[in-house]
Design a protein around this motif. Structure first.
Motif, PDB file in Angstrom:
ATOM      1  N   VAL A  16      44.847  26.668  26.257  1.00 36.25           N
ATOM      2  CA  VAL A  16      45.643  26.724  27.477  1.00 36.25           C
ATOM      3  C   VAL A  16      44.661  26.548  28.621  1.00 36.25           C
ATOM      4  O   VAL A  16      43.675  27.280  28.732  1.00 36.25           O
ATOM      5  N   ILE A  17      44.913  25.561  29.454  1.00 35.25           N
ATOM      6  CA  ILE A  17      44.033  25.241  30.572  1.00 35.25           C
ATOM      7  C   ILE A  17      44.710  25.689  31.851  1.00 35.25           C
ATOM      8  O   ILE A  17      45.887  25.433  32.072  1.00 35.25           O
ATOM      9  N   SER A  18      43.949  26.361  32.704  1.00 33.26           N
ATOM     10  CA  SER A  18      44.452  26.812  33.988  1.00 33.26           C
ATOM     11  C   SER A  18      43.482  26.365  35.073  1.00 33.26           C
ATOM     12  O   SER A  18      42.290  26.207  34.827  1.00 33.26           O
ATOM     13  N   ASP A  19      44.002  26.176  36.271  1.00 35.17           N
ATOM     14  CA  ASP A  19      43.188  25.794  37.418  1.00 35.17           C
ATOM     15  C   ASP A  19      43.026  27.026  38.299  1.00 35.17           C
ATOM     16  O   ASP A  19      43.978  27.486  38.916  1.00 35.17           O
ATOM     17  N   TRP A  20      41.812  27.584  38.347  1.00 34.76           N
ATOM     18  CA  TRP A  20      41.623  28.817  39.115  1.00 34.76           C
ATOM     19  C   TRP A  20      41.592  28.600  40.616  1.00 34.76           C
ATOM     20  O   TRP A  20      41.684  29.552  41.376  1.00 34.76           O
ATOM     21  N   SER A  21      41.506  27.378  41.054  1.00 35.36           N
ATOM     22  CA  SER A  21      41.441  27.138  42.500  1.00 35.36           C
ATOM     23  C   SER A  21      42.720  27.565  43.222  1.00 35.36           C
ATOM     24  O   SER A  21      42.707  27.772  44.427  1.00 35.36           O
ATOM     25  N   GLY A  22      43.815  27.732  42.500  1.00 37.95           N
ATOM     26  CA  GLY A  22      45.060  28.184  43.108  1.00 37.95           C
ATOM     27  C   GLY A  22      45.172  29.694  43.213  1.00 37.95           C
ATOM     28  O   GLY A  22      46.172  30.211  43.696  1.00 37.95           O
ATOM     29  N   PHE A  23      44.159  30.413  42.765  1.00 40.26           N
ATOM     30  CA  PHE A  23      44.148  31.873  42.802  1.00 40.26           C
ATOM     31  C   PHE A  23      43.107  32.343  43.804  1.00 40.26           C
ATOM     32  O   PHE A  23      42.243  31.582  44.216  1.00 40.26           O
ATOM     33  N   ASP A  24      43.152  33.624  44.161  1.00 40.30           N
ATOM     34  CA  ASP A  24      42.167  34.178  45.089  1.00 40.30           C
ATOM     35  C   ASP A  24      40.750  34.076  44.543  1.00 40.30           C
ATOM     36  O   ASP A  24      39.820  33.769  45.278  1.00 40.30           O
ATOM     37  N   THR A  25      40.601  34.364  43.250  1.00 40.80           N
ATOM     38  CA  THR A  25      39.283  34.343  42.613  1.00 40.80           C
ATOM     39  C   THR A  25      39.409  33.852  41.177  1.00 40.80           C
ATOM     40  O   THR A  25      40.489  33.938  40.576  1.00 40.80           O
ATOM     41  N   PRO A  26      38.310  33.383  40.595  1.00 43.61           N
ATOM     42  CA  PRO A  26      38.348  33.003  39.182  1.00 43.61           C
ATOM     43  C   PRO A  26      38.749  34.168  38.274  1.00 43.61           C
ATOM     44  O   PRO A  26      39.481  33.974  37.307  1.00 43.61           O
ATOM     45  N   SER A  27      38.294  35.374  38.602  1.00 45.80           N
ATOM     46  CA  SER A  27      38.617  36.523  37.741  1.00 45.80           C
ATOM     47  C   SER A  27      40.120  36.801  37.704  1.00 45.80           C
ATOM     48  O   SER A  27      40.662  37.135  36.643  1.00 45.80           O
ATOM     49  N   VAL A  28      40.802  36.642  38.809  1.00 40.14           N
ATOM     50  CA  VAL A  28      42.261  36.815  38.828  1.00 40.14           C
ATOM     51  C   VAL A  28      42.920  35.744  37.962  1.00 40.14           C
ATOM     52  O   VAL A  28      43.825  36.037  37.174  1.00 40.14           O
ATOM     53  N   ALA A  29      42.453  34.521  38.056  1.00 33.88           N
ATOM     54  CA  ALA A  29      43.004  33.433  37.242  1.00 33.88           C
ATOM     55  C   ALA A  29      42.800  33.702  35.757  1.00 33.88           C
ATOM     56  O   ALA A  29      43.696  33.440  34.940  1.00 33.88           O
ATOM     57  N   ILE A  30      41.644  34.241  35.401  1.00 32.10           N
ATOM     58  CA  ILE A  30      41.372  34.555  33.994  1.00 32.10           C
ATOM     59  C   ILE A  30      42.365  35.590  33.486  1.00 32.10           C
ATOM     60  O   ILE A  30      42.991  35.395  32.439  1.00 32.10           O
ATOM     61  N   VAL A  31      42.526  36.668  34.218  1.00 31.57           N
ATOM     62  CA  VAL A  31      43.443  37.730  33.791  1.00 31.57           C
ATOM     63  C   VAL A  31      44.870  37.191  33.663  1.00 31.57           C
ATOM     64  O   VAL A  31      45.554  37.439  32.668  1.00 31.57           O
ATOM     65  N   MET A  32      45.305  36.437  34.637  1.00 31.13           N
ATOM     66  CA  MET A  32      46.680  35.933  34.622  1.00 31.13           C
ATOM     67  C   MET A  32      46.886  34.912  33.503  1.00 31.13           C
ATOM     68  O   MET A  32      47.947  34.892  32.866  1.00 31.13           O
ATOM     69  N   THR A  33      45.909  34.069  33.250  1.00 30.31           N
ATOM     70  CA  THR A  33      46.030  33.071  32.186  1.00 30.31           C
ATOM     71  C   THR A  33      46.040  33.748  30.823  1.00 30.31           C
ATOM     72  O   THR A  33      46.857  33.418  29.957  1.00 30.31           O
ATOM     73  N   VAL A  34      45.129  34.688  30.617  1.00 25.76           N
ATOM     74  CA  VAL A  34      45.098  35.411  29.339  1.00 25.76           C
ATOM     75  C   VAL A  34      46.383  36.205  29.146  1.00 25.76           C
ATOM     76  O   VAL A  34      46.945  36.235  28.047  1.00 25.76           O
ATOM     77  N   ALA A  35      46.892  36.820  30.201  1.00 29.64           N
ATOM     78  CA  ALA A  35      48.157  37.563  30.095  1.00 29.64           C
ATOM     79  C   ALA A  35      49.290  36.639  29.656  1.00 29.64           C
ATOM     80  O   ALA A  35      50.110  37.010  28.813  1.00 29.64           O
ATOM     81  N   ALA A  36      49.322  35.427  30.210  1.00 32.93           N
ATOM     82  CA  ALA A  36      50.364  34.464  29.829  1.00 32.93           C
ATOM     83  C   ALA A  36      50.217  34.051  28.367  1.00 32.93           C
ATOM     84  O   ALA A  36      51.204  33.968  27.628  1.00 32.93           O
ATOM     85  N   VAL A  37      48.988  33.809  27.938  1.00 29.56           N
ATOM     86  CA  VAL A  37      48.735  33.399  26.553  1.00 29.56           C
ATOM     87  C   VAL A  37      49.100  34.514  25.581  1.00 29.56           C
ATOM     88  O   VAL A  37      49.708  34.279  24.539  1.00 29.56           O
ATOM     89  N   ARG A  38      48.728  35.743  25.921  1.00 31.23           N
ATOM     90  CA  ARG A  38      48.966  36.886  25.037  1.00 31.23           C
ATOM     91  C   ARG A  38      50.348  37.504  25.235  1.00 31.23           C
ATOM     92  O   ARG A  38      50.707  38.449  24.536  1.00 31.23           O
ATOM     93  N   ASN A  39      51.110  36.970  26.205  1.00 34.13           N
ATOM     94  CA  ASN A  39      52.437  37.499  26.501  1.00 34.13           C
ATOM     95  C   ASN A  39      52.369  39.003  26.781  1.00 34.13           C
ATOM     96  O   ASN A  39      53.102  39.799  26.207  1.00 34.13           O
TER      97      ASN A  39
END
Length: 94
Positions: A16-39
């Motif tokens: 699953v590929i996400s673009d972190w530039s749309g988030f405040d920080t890369p760390s927020v994008a990581i958490v949100m992407t992993v949450a989506a993947v892990r449901n």
């Protein structure tokens, strides 16, 4: 994370590929992407700071003058985040 398909997309090989530039920080994008993947609810997940220094991660990726990539395991998925704005999450095999 909202449902903007330009930010997150799955591939046929379990990534699953996400673009972190749309988030405040890369760390927020990581958490949100992993949450989506892990449901999972991101609030109920292990704090990312327990796995990696999020301040150092964000600073490194947001100020890099050349492409930098970091990889680590978080919530039982492999994460590769890059200063080019991508978060690549490898979903676990079933």
């Amino acid at each position: 994370m909202d449902d903007d398909s330009s930010r997150t997309g799955g591939t046929s090989d379990g990534h699953v590929i996400s673009d972190w530039s749309g988030f405040d920080t890369p760390s927020v994008a990581i958490v949100m992407t992993v949450a989506a993947v892990r449901n999972r609810d991101p609030v109920r997940m292990q704090p990312l700071n327990d796995v990696i220094d999020v301040d150092a991660l964000d600073t490194l990726l947001m100020t890099a003058t050349s492409t930098v990539s970091l990889s680590f395991t978080y919530e039982n998925v492999d994460v590769v985040v890059s200063s080019d704005g991508t978060v690549d999450v490898v979903q676990p095999s079933e």
